[in-house]
Design a protein around this motif. Structure first.
Motif, PDB file in Angstrom:
ATOM      1  N   ILE A 218      21.741-116.007 -14.513  1.00  0.00           N
ATOM      2  CA  ILE A 218      20.271-114.887 -14.656  1.00  0.00           C
ATOM      3  C   ILE A 218      19.278-115.334 -15.538  1.00  0.00           C
ATOM      4  CG2 ILE A 218      20.186-112.729 -16.095  1.00  0.00           C
ATOM      5  CD1 ILE A 218      23.175-111.949 -15.225  1.00  0.00           C
ATOM      6  N   LEU A 219      19.427-116.355 -16.472  1.00  0.00           N
ATOM      7  CA  LEU A 219      18.524-116.824 -17.161  1.00  0.00           C
ATOM      8  C   LEU A 219      17.603-117.838 -16.469  1.00  0.00           C
ATOM      9  CD1 LEU A 219      17.385-117.448 -20.160  1.00  0.00           C
ATOM     10  CD2 LEU A 219      18.631-119.376 -20.273  1.00  0.00           C
ATOM     11  N   LEU A 220      17.924-118.500 -15.288  1.00  0.00           N
ATOM     12  CA  LEU A 220      17.249-119.344 -14.658  1.00  0.00           C
ATOM     13  C   LEU A 220      16.776-118.777 -13.448  1.00  0.00           C
ATOM     14  CD1 LEU A 220      19.253-122.518 -14.525  1.00  0.00           C
ATOM     15  CD2 LEU A 220      17.382-122.177 -16.020  1.00  0.00           C
ATOM     16  N   GLN A 221      17.089-117.564 -12.853  1.00  0.00           N
ATOM     17  CA  GLN A 221      16.720-117.068 -11.770  1.00  0.00           C
ATOM     18  C   GLN A 221      16.637-115.561 -11.794  1.00  0.00           C
ATOM     19  OE1 GLN A 221      19.768-118.670  -8.738  1.00  0.00           O
ATOM     20  NE2 GLN A 221      17.801-119.175  -7.773  1.00  0.00           N
ATOM     21  N   GLY A 222      16.712-114.938 -12.875  1.00  0.00           N
ATOM     22  CA  GLY A 222      16.348-113.453 -13.154  1.00  0.00           C
ATOM     23  C   GLY A 222      15.101-113.290 -13.195  1.00  0.00           C
ATOM     24  N   GLY A 223      14.075-114.026 -13.439  1.00  0.00           N
ATOM     25  CA  GLY A 223      12.779-113.571 -13.709  1.00  0.00           C
ATOM     26  C   GLY A 223      12.408-113.807 -15.114  1.00  0.00           C
ATOM     27  N   TYR A 224      13.101-114.584 -15.889  1.00  0.00           N
ATOM     28  CA  TYR A 224      12.510-114.906 -17.336  1.00  0.00           C
ATOM     29  C   TYR A 224      11.280-115.355 -17.587  1.00  0.00           C
ATOM     30  CZ  TYR A 224      12.895-116.505 -22.253  1.00  0.00           C
ATOM     31  OH  TYR A 224      12.660-116.772 -23.579  1.00  0.00           O
ATOM     32  N   SER A 225      10.957-116.103 -16.518  1.00  0.00           N
ATOM     33  CA  SER A 225       9.384-116.631 -16.931  1.00  0.00           C
ATOM     34  C   SER A 225       8.677-115.912 -15.670  1.00  0.00           C
ATOM     35  CB  SER A 225       9.521-118.211 -16.515  1.00  0.00           C
ATOM     36  OG  SER A 225       8.142-118.649 -16.385  1.00  0.00           O
ATOM     37  N   HIS A 226       7.835-115.279 -16.302  1.00  0.00           N
ATOM     38  CA  HIS A 226       6.737-114.557 -15.464  1.00  0.00           C
ATOM     39  C   HIS A 226       5.436-115.319 -14.816  1.00  0.00           C
ATOM     40  CE1 HIS A 226       8.885-110.627 -16.348  1.00  0.00           C
ATOM     41  NE2 HIS A 226       8.956-110.892 -17.604  1.00  0.00           N
ATOM     42  N   ALA A 227       4.948-116.050 -15.778  1.00  0.00           N
ATOM     43  CA  ALA A 227       3.930-116.966 -15.385  1.00  0.00           C
ATOM     44  C   ALA A 227       3.854-118.389 -16.119  1.00  0.00           C
ATOM     45  CB  ALA A 227       2.655-116.275 -15.746  1.00  0.00           C
ATOM     46  N   PRO A 228       4.774-119.273 -15.694  1.00  0.00           N
ATOM     47  CA  PRO A 228       4.946-120.662 -16.185  1.00  0.00           C
ATOM     48  C   PRO A 228       3.715-121.129 -16.475  1.00  0.00           C
ATOM     49  CG  PRO A 228       6.694-120.314 -14.252  1.00  0.00           C
ATOM     50  CD  PRO A 228       5.653-119.151 -14.231  1.00  0.00           C
ATOM     51  N   ASP A 229       2.662-121.112 -15.699  1.00  0.00           N
ATOM     52  CA  ASP A 229       1.490-121.876 -16.062  1.00  0.00           C
ATOM     53  C   ASP A 229       0.686-121.117 -17.118  1.00  0.00           C
ATOM     54  OD1 ASP A 229       1.778-123.276 -13.769  1.00  0.00           O
ATOM     55  OD2 ASP A 229       0.757-122.092 -12.406  1.00  0.00           O
ATOM     56  N   GLU A 230       0.962-119.874 -17.353  1.00  0.00           N
ATOM     57  CA  GLU A 230       0.506-119.336 -18.671  1.00  0.00           C
ATOM     58  C   GLU A 230       1.456-119.166 -19.959  1.00  0.00           C
ATOM     59  OE1 GLU A 230      -1.039-115.663 -17.386  1.00  0.00           O
ATOM     60  OE2 GLU A 230      -2.247-116.523 -15.771  1.00  0.00           O
TER      61      GLU A 230
ATOM     62  N   THR B 169       4.075-117.554 -20.399  1.00  0.00           N
ATOM     63  CA  THR B 169       4.240-116.014 -20.598  1.00  0.00           C
ATOM     64  C   THR B 169       5.907-115.788 -20.296  1.00  0.00           C
ATOM     65  OG1 THR B 169       3.495-115.153 -18.626  1.00  0.00           O
ATOM     66  CG2 THR B 169       1.959-115.170 -20.662  1.00  0.00           C
ATOM     67  N   TYR B 170       6.633-115.470 -21.045  1.00  0.00           N
ATOM     68  CA  TYR B 170       7.970-115.376 -20.976  1.00  0.00           C
ATOM     69  C   TYR B 170       8.181-113.840 -21.132  1.00  0.00           C
ATOM     70  CZ  TYR B 170       7.813-120.277 -20.396  1.00  0.00           C
ATOM     71  OH  TYR B 170       7.379-121.508 -20.027  1.00  0.00           O
ATOM     72  N   GLY B 171       9.590-113.576 -20.848  1.00  0.00           N
ATOM     73  CA  GLY B 171      10.281-112.186 -21.076  1.00  0.00           C
ATOM     74  C   GLY B 171      10.685-111.643 -19.951  1.00  0.00           C
ATOM     75  N   VAL B 172      11.971-110.542 -20.209  1.00  0.00           N
ATOM     76  CA  VAL B 172      12.403-110.004 -18.935  1.00  0.00           C
ATOM     77  C   VAL B 172      12.056-108.664 -18.998  1.00  0.00           C
ATOM     78  CG1 VAL B 172      15.042-109.737 -18.054  1.00  0.00           C
ATOM     79  CG2 VAL B 172      14.386-111.807 -19.389  1.00  0.00           C
ATOM     80  N   ASP B 173      11.659-108.453 -17.555  1.00  0.00           N
ATOM     81  CA  ASP B 173      11.601-106.940 -17.291  1.00  0.00           C
ATOM     82  C   ASP B 173      12.786-106.349 -16.693  1.00  0.00           C
ATOM     83  OD1 ASP B 173      10.757-104.472 -16.482  1.00  0.00           O
ATOM     84  OD2 ASP B 173       8.892-105.314 -15.074  1.00  0.00           O
ATOM     85  N   MET B 174      13.932-105.724 -17.386  1.00  0.00           N
ATOM     86  CA  MET B 174      15.004-105.256 -17.034  1.00  0.00           C
ATOM     87  C   MET B 174      14.915-104.394 -15.777  1.00  0.00           C
ATOM     88  SD  MET B 174      16.954-106.797 -18.958  1.00  0.00           S
ATOM     89  CE  MET B 174      18.385-106.240 -18.531  1.00  0.00           C
ATOM     90  N   LYS B 175      13.710-103.687 -15.409  1.00  0.00           N
ATOM     91  CA  LYS B 175      13.675-102.917 -14.323  1.00  0.00           C
ATOM     92  C   LYS B 175      13.445-103.666 -13.038  1.00  0.00           C
ATOM     93  CE  LYS B 175      11.433 -99.039 -16.553  1.00  0.00           C
ATOM     94  NZ  LYS B 175      10.456 -98.167 -16.648  1.00  0.00           N
ATOM     95  N   LYS B 176      13.224-104.914 -13.241  1.00  0.00           N
ATOM     96  CA  LYS B 176      12.855-106.007 -11.764  1.00  0.00           C
ATOM     97  C   LYS B 176      13.758-107.133 -12.101  1.00  0.00           C
ATOM     98  CE  LYS B 176       8.204-104.205 -10.895  1.00  0.00           C
ATOM     99  NZ  LYS B 176       6.886-104.684 -10.764  1.00  0.00           N
TER     100      LYS B 176
END
Length: 332
Positions: free
Chosen positions: A114-126, A128-135
């Motif tokens: 879940i950490l690696l493929q759950g969408g924790y990194s929204h924009a690695p180039d920028e 910006t991290y965090g988890v949108d629990m809705k997605k």
């Protein structure tokens, strides 16, 4: 003819090794070289298809129908897991300890998946991290391995007492010994096929980027095409469409892009399902992956019994050397 004779030099080497810490010897005996090599080759194959699949789509995942080189990576990993279960759990006679080990490793796999493929990194180039629990994406490669490992590991633990101590004579004795493994595999296969071909798939909807809601017409049963298969329907019902993979491989199909099998812009007349999410490591497809792990489990037991039957138990001298025409072929 093959000649088997005691080897004094090898015996001296064995005695020297026994003077070393027992922990080092036990760790050395825990490794199966062929399994390690196969695991390494599978990792190398995974890196190859991930990095080069975009340039050479013939080795990337098939858009839908077909089987390319990348489609062998996951079955190979599951097979490796099954072999490892057979080899590792045989050294843990206590059921509770074995179950605790299986449960702990399952939790670890789920966490990292879940950490690696759950969408924790929204924009690695920028950065910006965090988890949108809705997605957040709930399924993935490690989650599939975790499910297969948990089911097969518990099956191995629970059926140990039902297995006879020794193999009986006969060509089918190993199948009789592990009857419950085969029975479980047959049950998994029946459940998978019954759900795949027997589930009614109604019409469904999803939202696109511009805020529109698109309706996909289905109302069928037993179809295997991208928009109306039971695999996607089960995931949409249990996971929710927002928690599925947003860039499925079917976007490279001829129906979706003129650049197929390469990635490219959608065709003007592309069907709406081309933009829909789909979970390649979803629930129903992960159920079928248990079969690949069970095959590996059975192969692991075959290796164990071949070692005992062909090489025998360790003797007091601890070493024999096999020669064929004067050439040493095997040290034990």
């Amino acid at each position: 003819m093959a000649e088997i004779e005691p080897d004094a030099s090898h015996l001296h080497h064995l005695i020297t090794e026994q003077s070393q810490p027992s922990k080092e010897i036990s760790q050395k005996r825990q490794r199966l070289a062929s399994l390690d090599v196969f695991r390494g080759l599978t990792v190398a194959l995974m890196i190859l298809v991930d990095d080069a699949g975009g340039e050479w789509p013939v080795i990337a995942h098939a858009p839908w129908n077909g089987c390319n080189l990348a489609d062998f990576v996951m079955p190979f990993f599951l097979f490796i897991v099954g072999v490892a279960v057979a080899l590792s759990l045989k050294r843990i006679p206590n059921r509770a300890a074995a179950a605790k080990r299986v449960a702990l490793r399952t939790v670890k796999l789920l966490f990292w998946g879940i950490l690696l493929q759950g969408g924790y990194s929204h924009a690695p180039d920028e950065l910006t991290y965090g988890v949108d629990m809705k997605k957040i994406r709930l399924c993935g490669i490690l989650q599939r391995i975790a499910l297969a490992y948990l089911v097969v590991g518990l099956l191995e633990i629970l059926t140990k007492t039902a297995q006879p101590a020794e193999l009986s004579p006969g060509h089918y004795s190993i199948f009789k010994r592990y009857f419950w493994h085969l029975f479980a595999g047959a049950c998994v296969l029946v459940i998978y096929l019954a759900t795949l071909y027997g589930t009614y798939v109604p019409d469904w909807q999803f939202g696109v980027g511009d805020g529109r809601v698109v309706t996909i017409k289905c109302g069928v049963r037993g179809k295997l095409d991208p928009p109306c298969n039971a695999v996607g329907y089960v995931d949409r019902q249990l996971l929710g469409i927002n928690h599925m993979y947003p860039h499925p491989a079917w976007r490279r199909s001829k129906a979706c892009t003129a650049d197929s099998p390469y990635e490219g812009p959608f065709r003007v007349d592309a069907p709406p399902w081309c933009r829909a999410p789909f979970e390649p490591e979803g629930i129903l497809s992960s159920v079928s992956s248990i079969l690949s792990t069970l095959i590996g489990l059975h192969f692991g037991h075959v290796l164990i019994h071949m070692k005992v039957n062909h090489f025998g138990k360790s003797t007091k001298t601890g070493s024999v050397r096999c020669k064929f025409k004067g050439v040493t072929t095997l040290n034990l």
